[in-house]
Design a protein around this motif. Structure first.
Motif, PDB file in Angstrom:
ATOM      1  N   PHE A  53       0.837  -1.203   0.000  1.00 31.57           N
ATOM      2  CA  PHE A  53       0.000   0.000   0.000  1.00 31.57           C
ATOM      3  C   PHE A  53       0.872   1.253   0.000  1.00 31.57           C
ATOM      4  N   LEU A  54       1.909   1.271   0.851  1.00 32.32           N
ATOM      5  CA  LEU A  54       2.782   2.442   0.916  1.00 32.32           C
ATOM      6  C   LEU A  54       3.497   2.666  -0.414  1.00 32.32           C
ATOM      7  N   ALA A  55       3.971   1.596  -1.034  1.00 34.85           N
ATOM      8  CA  ALA A  55       4.647   1.717  -2.329  1.00 34.85           C
ATOM      9  C   ALA A  55       3.686   2.243  -3.397  1.00 34.85           C
ATOM     10  N   ALA A  56       2.457   1.728  -3.409  1.00 40.12           N
ATOM     11  CA  ALA A  56       1.471   2.185  -4.396  1.00 40.12           C
ATOM     12  C   ALA A  56       1.122   3.651  -4.169  1.00 40.12           C
ATOM     13  N   LEU A  57       0.922   4.039  -2.914  1.00 42.03           N
ATOM     14  CA  LEU A  57       0.614   5.438  -2.601  1.00 42.03           C
ATOM     15  C   LEU A  57       1.762   6.337  -3.043  1.00 42.03           C
ATOM     16  N   HIS A  58       2.979   5.947  -2.721  1.00 46.28           N
ATOM     17  CA  HIS A  58       4.155   6.723  -3.114  1.00 46.28           C
ATOM     18  C   HIS A  58       4.217   6.872  -4.629  1.00 46.28           C
ATOM     19  N   ASP A  59       4.034   5.761  -5.342  1.00 41.71           N
ATOM     20  CA  ASP A  59       4.094   5.800  -6.807  1.00 41.71           C
ATOM     21  C   ASP A  59       3.015   6.691  -7.399  1.00 41.71           C
ATOM     22  N   GLU A  60       1.796   6.607  -6.858  1.00 42.16           N
ATOM     23  CA  GLU A  60       0.695   7.416  -7.392  1.00 42.16           C
ATOM     24  C   GLU A  60       0.914   8.902  -7.139  1.00 42.16           C
ATOM     25  N   VAL A  61       1.456   9.250  -5.980  1.00 44.28           N
ATOM     26  CA  VAL A  61       1.756  10.661  -5.702  1.00 44.28           C
ATOM     27  C   VAL A  61       2.872  11.148  -6.619  1.00 44.28           C
TER      28      VAL A  61
END
Length: 101
Positions: A53-61
């Motif tokens: 989740f953290l990796a996906a959030l980081h990538d999307e931002v």
């Protein structure tokens, strides 16, 4: 006036560092234990792990803004936003899952 707040367990606001891999680089994120618990709830709701989740959030931002800035602060505000909008989040997650034929 503040008894409900001062009576909480100090463990809830104790800092906790966790190692996370973002773009192949290992980094450490320090948040209060209460925020890690909310992130765990968000990950469960998303059907993934906290790390993913953290990796996906980081990538999307990164994709949307080109930089993340203060990631720990983003995570804290993400937790608050999720707590205030759980129904909306559940609707968005449900909309992502294709219905069974």
């Amino acid at each position: 006036m503040c008894n409900i707040f001062v009576s909480q367990d100090p463990a809830t606001y104790a800092g906790e560092s966790r190692a996370v891999r973002l773009h192949g680089h290992c980094t450490s994120i320090r948040l209060e234990a209460a925020f890690w618990r909310v992130l765990e709830r968000i990950a469960v709701a998303e059907g993934t792990s906290v790390a993913r989740f953290l990796a996906a959030l980081h990538d999307e931002v990164m994709e949307r803004r080109g930089e993340v800035g203060n990631f720990a602060s983003l995570l804290r505000v993400t937790c608050l936003h999720w707590l205030e909008n759980q129904d909306r989040h559940a609707e968005e997650v449900a909309a992502r899952v294709p219905e069974a034929a």
